[in-house]
Design a protein around this motif. Structure first.
Motif, PDB file in Angstrom:
ATOM      1  N   GLY A  41      43.306  55.220  33.771  1.00 21.83           N
ATOM      2  CA  GLY A  41      43.210  56.563  34.303  1.00 21.83           C
ATOM      3  C   GLY A  41      43.289  56.669  35.812  1.00 21.83           C
ATOM      4  O   GLY A  41      43.117  57.757  36.365  1.00 21.83           O
ATOM      5  N   LYS A  42      43.558  55.550  36.467  1.00 22.91           N
ATOM      6  CA  LYS A  42      43.637  55.560  37.924  1.00 22.91           C
ATOM      7  C   LYS A  42      45.000  55.082  38.399  1.00 22.91           C
ATOM      8  O   LYS A  42      45.748  54.451  37.654  1.00 22.91           O
ATOM      9  CB  LYS A  42      42.539  54.685  38.518  1.00 22.91           C
ATOM     10  CG  LYS A  42      41.124  55.190  38.249  1.00 22.91           C
ATOM     11  CD  LYS A  42      40.107  54.378  39.014  1.00 22.91           C
ATOM     12  CE  LYS A  42      38.703  54.926  38.819  1.00 22.91           C
ATOM     13  NZ  LYS A  42      37.699  54.146  39.598  1.00 22.91           N
ATOM     14  N   GLU A  43      45.282  55.383  39.656  1.00 22.18           N
ATOM     15  CA  GLU A  43      46.540  54.921  40.227  1.00 22.18           C
ATOM     16  C   GLU A  43      46.439  53.434  40.593  1.00 22.18           C
ATOM     17  O   GLU A  43      45.354  52.912  40.813  1.00 22.18           O
ATOM     18  CB  GLU A  43      46.876  55.737  41.486  1.00 22.18           C
ATOM     19  CG  GLU A  43      47.245  57.174  41.186  1.00 22.18           C
ATOM     20  CD  GLU A  43      47.817  57.875  42.408  1.00 22.18           C
ATOM     21  OE1 GLU A  43      48.232  59.032  42.268  1.00 22.18           O
ATOM     22  OE2 GLU A  43      47.856  57.268  43.488  1.00 22.18           O
ATOM     23  N   ARG A  44      47.592  52.813  40.647  1.00 29.55           N
ATOM     24  CA  ARG A  44      47.647  51.417  41.062  1.00 29.55           C
ATOM     25  C   ARG A  44      47.258  51.331  42.539  1.00 29.55           C
ATOM     26  O   ARG A  44      47.791  52.076  43.368  1.00 29.55           O
ATOM     27  CB  ARG A  44      49.047  50.857  40.837  1.00 29.55           C
ATOM     28  CG  ARG A  44      49.142  49.346  40.925  1.00 29.55           C
ATOM     29  CD  ARG A  44      50.501  48.845  40.477  1.00 29.55           C
ATOM     30  NE  ARG A  44      50.768  49.195  39.091  1.00 29.55           N
ATOM     31  CZ  ARG A  44      51.846  48.782  38.419  1.00 29.55           C
ATOM     32  NH1 ARG A  44      52.720  47.978  39.023  1.00 29.55           N
ATOM     33  NH2 ARG A  44      52.040  49.169  37.181  1.00 29.55           N
ATOM     34  N   GLU A  45      46.355  50.412  42.852  1.00 22.99           N
ATOM     35  CA  GLU A  45      45.858  50.309  44.221  1.00 22.99           C
ATOM     36  C   GLU A  45      46.039  48.902  44.790  1.00 22.99           C
ATOM     37  O   GLU A  45      46.029  47.910  44.060  1.00 22.99           O
ATOM     38  CB  GLU A  45      44.371  50.690  44.280  1.00 22.99           C
ATOM     39  CG  GLU A  45      43.454  49.752  43.534  1.00 22.99           C
ATOM     40  CD  GLU A  45      41.975  50.086  43.749  1.00 22.99           C
ATOM     41  OE1 GLU A  45      41.653  51.088  44.413  1.00 22.99           O
ATOM     42  OE2 GLU A  45      41.136  49.308  43.243  1.00 22.99           O
ATOM     43  N   PHE A  46      46.158  48.863  46.089  1.00 24.03           N
ATOM     44  CA  PHE A  46      46.322  47.619  46.806  1.00 24.03           C
ATOM     45  C   PHE A  46      45.043  46.794  46.758  1.00 24.03           C
ATOM     46  O   PHE A  46      43.949  47.330  46.880  1.00 24.03           O
ATOM     47  CB  PHE A  46      46.682  47.917  48.261  1.00 24.03           C
ATOM     48  CG  PHE A  46      46.661  46.731  49.164  1.00 24.03           C
ATOM     49  CD1 PHE A  46      45.579  46.488  49.991  1.00 24.03           C
ATOM     50  CD2 PHE A  46      47.740  45.851  49.193  1.00 24.03           C
ATOM     51  CE1 PHE A  46      45.557  45.393  50.827  1.00 24.03           C
ATOM     52  CE2 PHE A  46      47.725  44.750  50.030  1.00 24.03           C
ATOM     53  CZ  PHE A  46      46.633  44.516  50.851  1.00 24.03           C
ATOM     54  N   LYS A  86      32.616  42.452  39.839  1.00 25.57           N
ATOM     55  CA  LYS A  86      31.831  43.624  39.462  1.00 25.57           C
ATOM     56  C   LYS A  86      32.550  44.368  38.339  1.00 25.57           C
ATOM     57  O   LYS A  86      33.780  44.264  38.216  1.00 25.57           O
ATOM     58  CB  LYS A  86      31.692  44.556  40.663  1.00 25.57           C
ATOM     59  CG  LYS A  86      31.113  43.911  41.909  1.00 25.57           C
ATOM     60  CD  LYS A  86      31.130  44.892  43.073  1.00 25.57           C
ATOM     61  CE  LYS A  86      30.578  44.265  44.336  1.00 25.57           C
ATOM     62  NZ  LYS A  86      30.597  45.220  45.476  1.00 25.57           N
ATOM     63  N   PRO A  87      31.825  45.139  37.556  1.00 28.45           N
ATOM     64  CA  PRO A  87      32.490  45.920  36.498  1.00 28.45           C
ATOM     65  C   PRO A  87      33.609  46.811  37.034  1.00 28.45           C
ATOM     66  O   PRO A  87      34.625  47.008  36.353  1.00 28.45           O
ATOM     67  CB  PRO A  87      31.340  46.737  35.907  1.00 28.45           C
ATOM     68  CG  PRO A  87      30.133  45.883  36.121  1.00 28.45           C
ATOM     69  CD  PRO A  87      30.367  45.221  37.459  1.00 28.45           C
ATOM     70  N   GLU A  88      33.459  47.307  38.238  1.00 29.84           N
ATOM     71  CA  GLU A  88      34.495  48.165  38.814  1.00 29.84           C
ATOM     72  C   GLU A  88      35.763  47.399  39.202  1.00 29.84           C
ATOM     73  O   GLU A  88      36.769  48.011  39.599  1.00 29.84           O
ATOM     74  CB  GLU A  88      33.961  48.944  40.025  1.00 29.84           C
ATOM     75  CG  GLU A  88      33.270  48.095  41.070  1.00 29.84           C
ATOM     76  CD  GLU A  88      31.756  48.080  40.895  1.00 29.84           C
ATOM     77  OE1 GLU A  88      31.280  47.943  39.740  1.00 29.84           O
ATOM     78  OE2 GLU A  88      31.061  48.193  41.928  1.00 29.84           O
ATOM     79  N   ASP A  89      35.738  46.078  39.111  1.00 30.70           N
ATOM     80  CA  ASP A  89      36.955  45.284  39.324  1.00 30.70           C
ATOM     81  C   ASP A  89      37.819  45.227  38.068  1.00 30.70           C
ATOM     82  O   ASP A  89      38.933  44.694  38.104  1.00 30.70           O
ATOM     83  CB  ASP A  89      36.591  43.853  39.743  1.00 30.70           C
ATOM     84  CG  ASP A  89      35.919  43.784  41.099  1.00 30.70           C
ATOM     85  OD1 ASP A  89      34.957  43.012  41.230  1.00 30.70           O
ATOM     86  OD2 ASP A  89      36.366  44.501  42.018  1.00 30.70           O
ATOM     87  N   THR A  90      37.323  45.756  36.981  1.00 33.50           N
ATOM     88  CA  THR A  90      38.088  45.768  35.729  1.00 33.50           C
ATOM     89  C   THR A  90      39.379  46.554  35.896  1.00 33.50           C
ATOM     90  O   THR A  90      39.359  47.711  36.313  1.00 33.50           O
ATOM     91  CB  THR A  90      37.253  46.374  34.597  1.00 33.50           C
ATOM     92  OG1 THR A  90      36.126  45.532  34.334  1.00 33.50           O
ATOM     93  CG2 THR A  90      38.078  46.527  33.326  1.00 33.50           C
ATOM     94  N   ALA A  91      40.493  45.899  35.599  1.00 33.30           N
ATOM     95  CA  ALA A  91      41.805  46.518  35.786  1.00 33.30           C
ATOM     96  C   ALA A  91      42.878  45.543  35.315  1.00 33.30           C
ATOM     97  O   ALA A  91      42.594  44.372  35.048  1.00 33.30           O
ATOM     98  CB  ALA A  91      42.043  46.850  37.254  1.00 33.30           C
ATOM     99  N   VAL A  92      44.081  46.045  35.242  1.00 33.69           N
ATOM    100  CA  VAL A  92      45.247  45.170  35.106  1.00 33.69           C
ATOM    101  C   VAL A  92      45.687  44.810  36.524  1.00 33.69           C
ATOM    102  O   VAL A  92      45.885  45.693  37.360  1.00 33.69           O
ATOM    103  CB  VAL A  92      46.390  45.847  34.345  1.00 33.69           C
ATOM    104  CG1 VAL A  92      47.610  44.927  34.295  1.00 33.69           C
ATOM    105  CG2 VAL A  92      45.943  46.227  32.932  1.00 33.69           C
TER     106      VAL A  92
END
Length: 125
Positions: A41-46, A86-92
């Motif tokens: 649900g978020k944009e790809r970020e650097f 951290k849990p907020e590092d969860t991503a592709v």
């Protein structure tokens, strides 16, 4: 150049993972490399970028001090060592390369021409 990311997985908060991105071709040392991530649900970020020689790495504020980008030009590989996850590092997580010969590091997604397929990182609390 073709990029292949690997090393993702499931880890508990506070743990570590090392991502790898292998590149094809003989000119890997002439590409600025970067890592990006995209959470649901978020944009790809650097996340991080590194110069041809491996010097002057640059990080987003959210990972600075916890993640380390490095490269081994002899192996055509760029790495992302992720500590204190951290849990907020969860991503592709995606590796990316700027056009050949460009030396400037940038956080701008559109400035990267080549992209790997992504590897999932999940951090449980």
């Amino acid at each position: 150049v073709q990029l292949q990311a690997s090393g993702g997985g499931l880890v508990q908060a506070g743990g570590s993972l090392r991502l790898s991105c292998s590149a094809s071709g003989r000119t890997f040392s002439t590409y600025v490399m970067g890592w990006f991530r995209q959470a649901p649900g978020k944009e790809r970020e650097f996340v991080a970028a590194i110069s041809w020689s491996g010097g002057s790495p640059y990080y987003s504020d959210s990972v600075k001090g916890r993640f380390t980008i490095s490269r081994d030009n002899a192996k055509n590989t760029v790495y992302l060592q992720m500590n204190s996850l951290k849990p907020e590092d969860t991503a592709v997580y995606y590796c990316a390369a700027r056009p050949q010969g460009i030396t400037v590091l940038t956080t701008t997604r559109s400035a990267y021409r080549y992209w790997g397929q992504g590897t999932q990182v999940t951090v449980s609390s």
